[in-house]
Scaffold this active site. Structure first.
Site, PDB file in Angstrom:
ATOM      1  N   SER A  64       0.857  -1.181   0.000  1.00 29.69           N
ATOM      2  CA  SER A  64       0.000   0.000   0.000  1.00 29.69           C
ATOM      3  C   SER A  64       0.889   1.226   0.000  1.00 29.69           C
ATOM      4  CB  SER A  64      -0.904   0.032   1.246  1.00 29.69           C
ATOM      5  OG  SER A  64      -1.935  -0.921   1.153  1.00 29.69           O
ATOM      6  N   GLU A 102      -2.393  18.712  -4.748  1.00 30.22           N
ATOM      7  CA  GLU A 102      -3.723  18.672  -5.357  1.00 30.22           C
ATOM      8  C   GLU A 102      -4.588  17.535  -4.806  1.00 30.22           C
ATOM      9  OE1 GLU A 102      -0.802  18.418  -6.913  1.00 30.22           O
ATOM     10  OE2 GLU A 102      -0.503  20.425  -7.762  1.00 30.22           O
ATOM     11  N   SER A 103      -4.177  16.846  -3.758  1.00 30.09           N
ATOM     12  CA  SER A 103      -4.904  15.814  -3.001  1.00 30.09           C
ATOM     13  C   SER A 103      -4.056  14.558  -2.834  1.00 30.09           C
ATOM     14  CB  SER A 103      -6.304  15.526  -3.534  1.00 30.09           C
ATOM     15  OG  SER A 103      -7.144  16.654  -3.327  1.00 30.09           O
ATOM     16  N   HIS A 144      -3.042   0.166  -3.853  1.00 23.48           N
ATOM     17  CA  HIS A 144      -3.107  -1.020  -3.001  1.00 23.48           C
ATOM     18  C   HIS A 144      -3.040  -2.218  -3.935  1.00 23.48           C
ATOM     19  CE1 HIS A 144      -4.283   1.405   0.435  1.00 23.48           C
ATOM     20  NE2 HIS A 144      -5.195   1.991  -0.321  1.00 23.48           N
ATOM     21  N   CYS A 195      -7.446  18.213  -7.316  1.00 23.70           N
ATOM     22  CA  CYS A 195      -8.269  19.414  -7.362  1.00 23.70           C
ATOM     23  C   CYS A 195      -7.536  20.464  -8.175  1.00 23.70           C
ATOM     24  CB  CYS A 195      -8.584  19.920  -5.957  1.00 23.70           C
ATOM     25  SG  CYS A 195      -7.131  20.406  -5.018  1.00 23.70           S
TER      26      CYS A 195
END
Lengths: 125, 125
Positions: free
Chosen positions: A55, A62-63, A68, A83
């Site tokens: 993971s 931007e986020s 995974h 974003c």
């Protein structure tokens, strides 16, 4: 109404099993994806599971971009959450499919933060 | 067909703006959420943006929990991505809504890794 963010959810089936257990390689793939979409990495965390599976998350300005993997099923889930109008998350989809060797890829896109009275082209952060 | 993972995507609108910029508080909220759903935290990374907004991710043995906040819009996006039958991601939804003071919350659930020939109740990692 406009949205604050876009989230691409990649379902990568029938991948190259070898790479799904290779944390360094997956980390490299996510960093390349960040560069391809025009994102700025600000933090990251990865974890390799025993006996298998990785993971990992890049926090970007931007986020985030995360992966995974389930090598035992030849499957990887990747999210690209962005974003702002300066990034193009779709640019990373085909390269990621190719790098993970998925023979059965698909993805959906969701809008996040659909707010009333949000200006078109709203740039955030 | 069964799925490897469940992903709850929380749209938290009209939140308490104060807490959306408080990295320590949000980190605490995510750790409490992990505990409530029965998840094990294995790594984490957070970032506070200037002038506002926080992004944070807990990597859990069962996938991840992440938050992105836009204090200027009173909005937070939270994902709870889990695999395995031992965790109950829905248990964290109401506490998170309450802790972020959202007066207009909603969420959807997606299945990830819907594979053929996957045993029912497949436990992963």
């Amino acid at each position: 109404m406009n949205a604050l963010g876009r989230q691409l959810l990649l379902e990568l089936k029938d991948c190259n099993v070898e790479v799904l257990n290779d944390q360094d390689y997956l980390r490299h793939c996510l960093h390349e994806a960040a560069e391809q979409i025009g994102a700025t990495v600000v933090n990251e965390c990865f974890h390799a599971f025993s006996p298998h599976g990785v993971s990992g998350v890049l926090v970007i300005s931007e986020s985030h971009i995360c992966v995974h993997t389930w090598p035992e099923h030849g499957y990887a889930a990747i999210d690209i959450f962005t974003c702002g109008d300066s990034v193009k998350p779709e640019l990373a989809v085909n390269p990621l499919v190719e790098k993970l060797g998925s023979k059965n890829p698909s993805f959906i896109e969701l809008k996040r933060g659909i707010l009333q009275n949000l200006p078109v082209g709203c740039e955030l952060k």
